[in-house]
Design an enzyme around this catalytic site. Structure first.
Site, PDB file in Angstrom:
ATOM      1  N   HIS A   1       1.887  38.880 -30.136  1.00 22.39           N
ATOM      2  CA  HIS A   1       1.370  39.199 -31.467  1.00 22.39           C
ATOM      3  C   HIS A   1      -0.118  38.892 -31.609  1.00 22.39           C
ATOM      4  O   HIS A   1      -0.730  39.289 -32.606  1.00 22.39           O
ATOM      5  CB  HIS A   1       2.149  38.425 -32.539  1.00 22.39           C
ATOM      6  CG  HIS A   1       3.582  38.844 -32.662  1.00 22.39           C
ATOM      7  ND1 HIS A   1       3.963  40.150 -32.828  1.00 22.39           N
ATOM      8  CD2 HIS A   1       4.729  38.111 -32.643  1.00 22.39           C
ATOM      9  CE1 HIS A   1       5.287  40.218 -32.915  1.00 22.39           C
ATOM     10  NE2 HIS A   1       5.770  39.002 -32.803  1.00 22.39           N
TER      11      HIS A   1
ATOM     12  N   ASP B   1      11.674  35.475 -36.760  1.00 16.93           N
ATOM     13  CA  ASP B   1      12.513  36.556 -36.252  1.00 16.93           C
ATOM     14  C   ASP B   1      13.989  36.161 -36.234  1.00 16.93           C
ATOM     15  O   ASP B   1      14.864  37.001 -36.494  1.00 16.93           O
ATOM     16  CB  ASP B   1      12.060  36.965 -34.848  1.00 16.93           C
ATOM     17  CG  ASP B   1      10.920  37.968 -34.873  1.00 16.93           C
ATOM     18  OD1 ASP B   1      10.856  38.760 -35.840  1.00 16.93           O
ATOM     19  OD2 ASP B   1      10.096  37.971 -33.949  1.00 16.93           O
TER      20      ASP B   1
END
Length: 312
Positions: free
Chosen positions: A93, A223
């Site tokens: 990310h 997540d």
């Protein structure tokens, strides 16, 4: 886990005891044990150069680290000088490409801190690139199954344990004392760390089988929350997500392995340390910089501070 130095002392004592018995008939055994001792002592040197792995062995408390999302060796050095054991170079990310990774890893290692690379996906070539850069370990996101975990381990290990190719001229320079090419080939399987993120429902359901296969199971709480139907909203963690995180921690401990977690700031990190997590990410460069600068501006304007951290 038996500390390497204790294992070496035990093997030395075994050699001494065997040599006192029947040296003529047992010379082969003594030679083999001496070869094993030499290998263990050599491997211990590379493990000792891996600050995070040594922290796990010393077991004196949680190992704290920071997350690098912005490119630049100067940022790497700032993070590594902050008193941490490790810095996560985030190629998933973060704004970190292959070239930036190759700059960050040696900058971190040069300060005696372990560079760990989170790769974008579980593809084998990504694992090879990260380890060939000299990373002390890899973190693989979004693992789902035991089979995927086995594939990761295979890609990260030299034969006969795996299928990693050998040839990088860069990896050795990021361990001190620096191993030779041959020493790195012989020691890297034990001297580097393999970590996977437990952040899917499938991985959570299989965590008791996954944990024994790797060095670290690492919780991605955002997540994980999303994937089990209990997302973190405005910092609120549902009881079901707490239960899932506790299950992962217990699975790691039952397997004799370590459990890490990504935290949104120092207060969250302290709470996770009190819970018994072994590896804790305290903050990211991006959110830390954002939060610090916003608070500095708020103070200068005479308005209320925004609180800890940035957007997480």
């Amino acid at each position: 886990m038996t500390p390497p130095n204790l294992a070496i002392r035990s093997l030395r004592q075994s050699i001494l005891q065997v040599s006192r018995l029947r040296p003529a008939q047992l010379s082969h055994n003594i030679t083999r044990q001496k070869q094993l001792l030499s290998t263990m002592e050599s491997t211990t040197k590379m493990i000792g150069a891996n600050r995070l792995k040594q922290a796990f062995i010393d077991n004196k408390g949680p190992s704290m680290g920071l997350w690098q999302m912005l490119p630049g060796a100067n940022i790497s050095r700032i993070l590594a000088r902050s008193g941490v054991d490790w810095v996560m170079v985030d190629c998933e990310h973060g704004n970190i490409d292959d070239a930036a990774m190759h700059e960050a890893v040696p900058a971190i290692a040069a300060l005696g801190v372990s560079p760990i690379v989170r790769i974008p996906d579980l593809q084998g070539w990504m694992i090879k690139r990260a380890l060939d850069s000299g990373a002390h370990g890899i973190l693989v996101p979004l693992i789902r199954t035991v089979e995927e975990t086995k594939q990761v381990v295979t890609a990260a290990k030299f034969p006969p344990q795996g299928r990693r190719g050998f040839g990088s001229p860069f990896a050795m320079q990021n361990f001190e004392p620096m191993p030779t090419f041959t020493e790195y080939l012989q020691q890297a399987n034990e001297g580097t760390l393999v970590m996977v993120q437990i952040e899917t429902k499938e991985a959570l359901d299989a965590v008791e089988e996954i944990a024994p296969l790797v060095d670290v199971v690492f919780i991605g709480p955002f997540d994980l929350g999303n994937n089990i139907g209990h997302p973190i909203i405005n910092g609120k963690i549902d009881p079901e997500l707490h239960e899932a995180m506790n299950r992962i921690l217990k699975a790691a401990e039952a397997a004799g392995k370590n459990c890490g977690i990504f935290c949104s700031g120092s207060a969250h990190a302290k709470a996770c340390a009190d819970m018994g997590f072994h590896m804790i990410s305290v903050a990211t460069d991006m959110t830390g910089l954002q939060g610090f600068m916003a608070n500095e501006i708020a103070t200068a304007k005479g308005v209320s501070k925004l609180g800890e951290g940035g957007s997480y």
